[in-house]
Design a protein around this motif. Structure first.
Motif: not given
Lengths: 666, 133, 288
Positions: A567-576, A597-598, A627-630
Motif C-alpha cells: 500500500x505504500x508508494x515507496x519503500x525505505x531501505x535500511x541505510x546501513x 546478493x549480487x 543487505x549490509x552484510x559487510x
C-alpha cells in the motif's frame, strides 16, 4: 568534539542485579565528549524514553548510547525516541550489557561491571563517529506472489486480490485445492470439504486480479523486499489449455491406469486427466512416466478423441520471469509414509491404511464411492481400530512433535464410521486427546457418547495379520491391562511432516527452517506470519501442523502484511549498507565476487584529459539490494569499501577503547 | 496416596536412576512397552505401571512387583519406546538392588539336579546372573 | 580370511551339534575359523546395570585377545553375539568403563575389533547365491520356520544384525539352500529366556508356546534357531502343552551343513527320534 549522552539501564534486576550500573554511568561521564551520563530502571519505558528526549533537547546531544538489552529487542524503540527528539536515528548506539554481559556472568559482579564498562566505552567511540544517515526510498512492485494453492494459499491470494493488488498464485500440481480437496468432511461441523472448498477454488479461478500458474514451480528468487525477481518453471502438461474445453474425453479413452497418489494407494487414475472432478483449472495433464505415447509406444487415443485437437505431445516447459513486491509461502505438508513404521507392517498390509486413505474412502468422489470397505476383500469392516500418534511424539524413531490435528480427525473418522456402519465398533488408541479449539472438546465427547467410539488409553506395540483379520496388540493403561483386538481395518493417524523438499524451497526463498524442516516465522508469538527475510511471509501448515481454521486465519494475516507493504508508494531501505569511495577504488572487482546478493556492479568513470577520453573502472553499490552484510568490505583490498555505521575507523576505535579500558582496570 | 517433594526424589530413586542410567521422568506412560511385552500377562503389574510407581516415589511398590522377576530382558519395550527409555535397564536396576540386599527369588541349592544335566549352560548361567544373589 | 572362532560354553557341551555343523559349514564355504586359544564363558547375558563392570571382564578379554591375535571374532550363539557386540560398543563409547576394564584385565583394548555372526558373513562376504551354488543336497522344499528370538536383533541400534521388525537374513539363507522358508509373525518374539529355568513360571511357558503355535499355523515343518536357550525352551514347551502341534527344533547350521554335504549323523539329525518327520521329508534314513 561531538556531545554524547550515555544512558545505562537497570532493566529491573536483569542488569542491575549483577552489574553496578551507577558505577558504569559514573565511569562513562569521565570519557571525553560525554556530556550526559545517567542510569535508570527501565529505559524502554515511557519515562525512560522521556529522559532521552529531554537530554537530547537540553544538551544538544549529537549522539547517544543506550546501554541495555540486545538491539534486536529495542534498537527500533530508541531510534524512534531519538528521532522524535530531533536527533538522527542512526546516531543511536545500543551497548548490550544484558545478553552479552549480566546474563552470562551472573556469579561475578566485579567482572561483569568491568566488562560493561568496556562495552559501553567502546559504544561511545563508535557513536562519536557515526554520521547522520537517511534511508533510501525505492519504488515497490505492487504485485504479490503466493506459492502453494491449497486453502491457505487460495485464501491469501483472494484477500490480496480483494485488497486491489494483482497476485500470481503458483501451484505445483495441475489443480489448486491442496490437501483439503482430499478430505471428505471437516471437523467440528462435518461440513463436506469439497462443498466449502470448491466455491473458493472457483473464485480464485475467475478473479480478475489473480493469475493462476498451475503445474508450475518456482526455480529461483533474487532481489529483495519490494523488488523480487522470481523465475517460474511451467511444466509441460502436453495439453493446450487454451484450446481445451475440459470435456475429459481423453481421460475416458486413455488405456493406462496407474496407482493414484491422490487416492493414497486405494485407487487408480489414468495417465491423462484431472485428479478430481472439480479441479481448477479444469484441464487435464499427461504424466510423462505413465503415458504410453511419451514412453515411446504407439498410442494416440487421447489425441484422437479430443474434439478440439488440444493434445500436444511435443509441448515443452516454459520459463517465465516475474517481478513482485511480496511473496507468501503456503506450500502445506506431507504425511509420514507407512513405509517407515516397522511395527505396523511397513505399509505392506492392505487392511492397515493411513488417515488420508480413510478420507479418500469416505469421500463421495473417492475410490469406494464414499463407502468404508476393507481394501483386501471389499467387505464392510465391523471392527475398526484407530491408532493415534503413529510416528508423532516419538523423539526416538519418529517426529518428536505432536501433529496437532490427529486427535480431532480421528474423532471425526470414528463419528463418520458410526454413521456409515451403525453396527460397527470403533476403537481409538490414544496417548492424550488434544481438543483445544472451538467446539472441539464437545465434538470428541459426542464421538464417545453418541457415536459409540471406545477410547483406549495407550499405544499399540504391534499389528500383524492373523487369518483375514489384523491382530492389534495394544494396552489400556487406565485399566492396567493389555488389549488385543482382531480388527477388520486399522487406520493409522500418521505424523504430519514437512514437504520432502521443504529445505530446498526454504533455500530458494532465503528463509530458515527448524530442525524438522518446517519454515521459521520471525517470532513465534508476535510475528507468526512474517519471516526474517523482509517481504517473504508464511502461512499455514508449511510452518507446522495445524488445522484449516488456523491456516485460513494465517492466510488472511499474511495477506494483510502483504497489503501493508504494497500500500505504500515507496519503500525505505535500511541505510546501513555498503558505500564505496570511488577515489580509492581500484576496480579490482573482488567485492563483486564476494557479494552474496549480487548487489555490486562495475561502473566506468570517464573524463576528458586533453583531447582524449580516459576511462577508469570502479564499482557501484545497488542501494535497493545491498543487505549490509559487510562481506565486500572485508574483500576490498584498497579499503575503499565501508559499511555505513560500521566503518573501519569506527571498529578500530572500538577495539582501541576496549584495550585502553581493560588496561586501565588492571 | 500422599505426595511430598521429599518422597518423590528419594535416595533410592536416585540410586535406581544411577544403576540404570535412565531418568525416570523421561517415560510419559504411553504404555507401548506393556503392549508389546511378551510376558505382560504373567507379570501382574504392567511394566509401565512399575515405572509409574517410581515416578510417584513408591519404590517399595516397584520392588514388590512380580514384574521385576518376570522380565526376560528381551528389549522389545526399549526398541519400540517413542522416548527411547530403556525399561530393561530399569528392571535390571530394581533386580540389582534386591539381589544385592540378598533378596533373591532362586537359591542354587533349591534347583533340581536334573536341571544341570538337561538345560544348556547358557540357560543356567543366565539364570544365575539374573536370579541368584 | 581367517577368523577367530568363539564357540561359547554351551556349544562345547549341550549343543555340540551346533558347534560341529558350524565348523563344517564354514569349511565348506571357504571361511577359515580358528578357535581362540583361551576364552571364558561370556556371561550369557549382557549386564544392564551400569555399575556391574566385573561382568564385562570375560567378554572384554575375549575381544582384546582376538584383536591382539589380529583376527575378527565369529560366533553363532545368539547369547554370545549379544554380549560380545554390546561389550565392544560399550568399550568404544564409554571411556570411564573402558579404563576400568583395561586396568583390571590388563589388556589395552579400545573396541577396535569386530564381532560377526556366521550368517552375517554368509550375507556380506560370501553371498547367499554363492552358498546356493555350493549346496550338494536337495532339501526337497522342506518348510522351515526361522526363529530369531531377541538376542540377535535387539537392541536394534546396537546389534545392527537385521531389521528388527522384519528380519529376513535367515529366510534368505534358507531359500539359498533349497528350503522353503516360512515367515510367521512371532519369529522375533521372546521364547521366555531364563524364566522357565528359574522355575518362576510354574505354569507352562506361554511365550515359547505362542512362538511354536505361530510357526505351526504358518505351515512350517521345522523350526531353526541360533540360540541354545531358545532351542531348549521351544523343545521343552512341547512337554507342557499336551496335544499341541509341536515342531522339531534344529540349529540353522544343522540344515546348512547337511545341505552343504555333511552326513546326517554328524549334523545331529535323528531319523528315529525327534527329527523323524524332517528326516523323512529330506530322505534321511531311507532304506535304499
Amino acid at each position: 568534539m561531538r556531545k554524547i549522552g550515555v544512558f545505562v539501564c537497570h532493566c529491573g534486576l536483569n542488569i542491575a542485579g549483577t552489574v553496578d550500573v551507577k558505577r558504569v554511568a559514573e565511569r562513562c561521564a569521565e570519557i571525553p565528549g560525554v556530556v550526559h551520563s545517567e542510569d535508570y530502571s527501565y529505559m524502554c519505558s515511557d519515562p525512560g524514553q522521556n529522559l532521552i528526549a529531554e537530554a537530547i533537547e537540553e544538551k544538544d546531544l549529537e549522539g547517544i548510547v543506550v546501554a541495555a538489552c540486545s538491539p534486536t529487542m529495542h534498537e527500533p524503540t530508541f531510534r524512534a525516541a531519538a528521532e522524535a527528539a530531533g536527533l538522527n536515528p542512526y546516531q543511536v548506539q545500543m551497548a548490550n550489557i544484558r545478553e552479552q554481559c549480566s546474563w552470562v556472568h551472573p556469579d561475578d559482579e566485579e567482572e561483569a561491571t568491568r566488562k560493561a564498562e568496556g562495552i559501553v566505552g567502546a559504544a561511545v567511540e563508535k557513536v562519536r563517529r557515526d554520521e547522520p544517515l537517511v534511508p533510501h526510498e525505492i519504488p515497490i512492485t505492487k504485485k504479490a506472489m503466493v506459492v502453494g494453492g491449497g486453502i491457505t494459499g487460495m485464501q491469501a491470494a483472494l484477500d490480496i486480490a480483494d485488497a486491489g493488488y494483482p497476485v500470481i498464485l503458483v501451484e505445483r500440481e495441475a489443480t489448486i485445492g491442496g490437501r483439503m480437496a482430499q478430505l471428505s468432511e471437516t471437523f467440528p461441523t462435518l461440513d463436506c470439504a469439497s462443498c466449502i472448498l470448491t466455491p473458493k477454488m472457483a473464485e480464485v479461478g475467475r478473479h480478475p486480479l489473480i493469475e493462476l500458474m498451475a503445474y508450475s514451480e518456482v526455480e529461483e528468487v533474487s532481489g529483495s523486499v519490494g523488488n523480487f525477481r522470481v523465475r517460474v518453471r511451467q511444466k509441460p502438461t502436453y495439453v493446450d489449455w487454451d484450446a481445451c474445453m475440459g470435456c475429459m474425453q481423453c481421460q475416458q479413452q486413455c488405456p493406462s491406469e496407474v496407482e493414484s497418489e491422490f487416492e493414497r494407494g486405494l485407487g487408480t487414475k489414468k495417465a491423462i486427466g484431472v485428479d478430481f472432478p472439480q479441479a481448477i483449472p479444469n484441464r487435464p495433464k499427461i504424466d510423462p512416466e505413465h503415458c504410453a505415447h511419451l514412453r515411446g509406444d504407439f498410442c494416440w487415443l487421447c489425441s484422437r478423441s479430443c474434439p478440439v485437437d488440444a493434445i500436444d505431445y511435443e509441448q515443452e516447459e516454459r520459463i517465465v520471469e516475474e517481478e513482485v513486491g511480496a511473496i507468501v509461502l503456503s506450500t502445506g505438508y506431507d504425511m509420514l509414509p507407512q513405509e517407515v513404521l516397522g511395527e505396523y507392517g511397513y505399509g505392506k498390509y492392505p487392511d492397515v491404511i493411513d488417515s488420508m486413505a480413510f478420507e479418500r474412502m469416505k469421500s463421495s468422489s473417492g475410490p469406494t464411492g464414499g463407502e468404508i470397505r476393507r481394501p483386501s476383500d471389499g467387505e464392510i469392516p465391523k471392527e475398526v481400530v484407530f491408532i493415534q500418534c503413529a510416528g508423532s511424539r516419538d523423539p526416538d524413531k519418529g517426529q518428536s512433535y505432536c501433529s496437532k490435528i490427529c486427535c480431532m480427525y480421528t474423532a471425526k473418522h470414528a463419528t463418520l464410521y458410526h454413521h456409515s456402519v451403525p453396527d460397527g465398533q470403533a476403537y481409538i488408541f490414544y496417548t492424550d486427546v488434544r481438543a483445544g479449539g472451538k467446539g472441539y472438546e464437545e465434538f470428541v465427547q459426542r464421538t464417545v457418547e453418541e457415536d459409540n467410539a471406545l477410547y483406549l488409553r495407550g499405544r499399540v506395540s504391534r499389528v500383524y495379520p492373523e487369518g483375514d483379520k489384523i491382530l492389534v496388540k495394544g494396552v489400556d493403561t487406565l485399566s492396567d491391562e493389555n488389549v488385543e483386538i482382531h480388527a477388520d481395518l486399522v487406520v493409522l493417524a500418521t505424523a504430519v511432516t514437512p514437504r520432502t523438499d521443504a529445505r530446498e524451497m526454504a533455500r530458494i526463498f532465503n528463509v530458515g527452517t527448524d530442525e524438522h524442516g518446517f519454515l521459521n516465522e520471525a517470532h513465534i508469538k508476535l510475528r507468526p506470519v512474517e519471516t526474517t527475510t523482509p517481504g517473504v511471509y508464511v502461512a499455514g501448515a508449511v510452518r507446522g501442523p495445524r488445522d484449516i481454521s488456523d491456516a485460513a486465519a494465517e492466510a488472511s494475516g499474511a495477506a494483510s502484511k502483504v497489503a501493508m507493504l504494497l500500500s505504500r508508494e515507496e519503500m525505505e531501505t535500511d541505510p546501513l549498507i555498503a558505500e564505496v569511495d570511488e577515489g580509492d577504488c581500484s576496480g579490482c572487482l573482488w567485492c563483486v565476487a564476494a557479494c552474496p546478493f549480487d548487489a555490486i556492479e562495475e561502473k566506468y568513470l570517464t573524463r576528458r584529459v586533453g583531447d582524449r577520453e580516459v576511462s577508469r573502472r570502479v564499482v557501484e553499490v545497488n542501494v535497493g539490494v545491498c543487505q549490509g552484510c559487510g562481506a565486500c568490505t572485508v574483500a576490498c583490498r584498497d579499503g575503499a569499501m565501508n559499511l555505513k555505521g560500521y566503518k573501519d575507523e569506527q571498529i578500530l576505535a572500538e577495539v582501541e577503547s576496549i584495550c585502553l579500558i581493560a588496561g586501565s582496570q588492571q | 496416596m500422599k505426595l511430598t517433594r521429599h518422597g518423590l526424589h528419594s535416595e533410592m530413586i536416585e540410586k535406581i536412576e544411577r544403576i540404570s542410567g535412565e531418568e525416570i521422568s523421561k517415560c510419559y506412560q504411553c504404555g507401548k512397552c506393556s503392549a508389546g511385552c511378551p510376558v505382560a500377562q504373567e507379570m501382574g503389574t504392567l511394566p509401565n505401571r512399575v515405572v509409574r510407581h517410581l515416578q510417584l516415589g513408591q519404590d517399595e511398590r516397584a520392588f514388590e512387583a512380580e514384574a521385576v522377576w518376570f522380565c526376560t530382558s528381551c528389549h522389545t519395550c526399549e526398541s519400540r519406546c517413542p522416548k527411547g527409555f530403556d525399561l530393561s535397564r530399569v528392571m535390571e536396576a530394581l533386580r540389582a538392588v534386591l539381589l544385592r540386599r540378598g533378596e533373591a527369588p532362586v537359591r542354587p541349592e533349591d534347583l533340581p539336579a536334573e536341571l544341570f544335566a538337561a538345560a544348556p549352560q547358557q540357560a543356567i548361567v543366565s539364570c544365575y546372573r539374573k536370579y541368584v544373589s | 580370511m581367517k577368523y577367530g572362532y568363539y564357540p561359547g560354553c554351551t556349544l562345547h557341551q549341550q549343543a555340540e551339534e551346533f558347534d560341529v555343523t558350524t565348523r563344517e559349514s564354514a569349511r565348506a564355504l571357504g571361511i577359515e575359523l580358528e578357535e581362540l586359544d583361551s576364552w571364558q564363558c561370556c556371561g550369557a547375558v549382557f549386564p544392564l546395570a551400569t555399575d556391574a563392570v566385573i561382568n564385562l571382564a570375560a567378554p572384554f578379554r575375549a575381544l582384546a585377545a582376538a584383536y591382539e591375535a589380529g583376527v575378527e571374532l565369529v560366533t553363532v550363539c545368539a547369547g554370545c553375539l549379544n554380549v560380545l557386540r554390546r561389550t565392544n560398543n560399550l568399550v568404544q563409547n564409554d571411556d570411564e568403563t573402558r579404563d576400568k576394564l583395561v586396568d583390571f584385565v590388563e589388556e589395552d583394548y579400545a573396541g577396535e575389533g569386530r564381532v560377526h555372526h556366521l550368517l552375517e558373513l554368509l550375507r556380506d562376504e560370501v553371498g547367499f547365491e554363492s552358498v546356493s551354488e555350493r549346496t550338494k543336497r536337495d532339501l526337497n522344499g522342506l518348510r522351515i520356520a526361522p526363529y530369531y528370538g531377541c538376542l540377535l536383533l535387539r537392541p536394534p541400534d546396537e546389534m545392527e544384525f537385521d531389521d528388527a521388525e522384519d528380519p529376513q537374513i535367515l529366510e534368505n539363507m534358507l531359500a539359498g539352500i533349497g528350503a522353503h522358508p516360512v515367515s510367521y509373525p512371532l519369529r522375533m518374539d521372546c521364547c521366555g529366556a531364563y524364566l522357565p529355568i528359574g522355575e518362576l513360571e510354574e505354569r507352562r511357558n506361554r511365550a515359547a508356546v505362542a512362538v511354536m503355535r505361530s510357526a505351526s499355523a504358518a505351515g512350517a515343518e521345522a523350526i531353526v534357531t541360533s540360540c541354545p536357550l531358545c532351542a531348549h525352551n521351544l523343545e521343552q514347551c512341547a512337554q507342557d502343552v499336551p496335544g499341541a502341534e509341536m515342531l522339531p527344533v534344529l540349529y540353522f547350521s544343522q540344515v546348512l551343513a547337511y545341505a552343504l554335504g555333511l552326513d546326517a549323523d554328524s549334523c545331529g539329525l535323528e531319523p528315529d527320534g525327534l527329527h523323524a518327520g524332517v528326516c523323512e521329508k529330506i530322505g534321511i534314513g531311507e532304506v535304499k
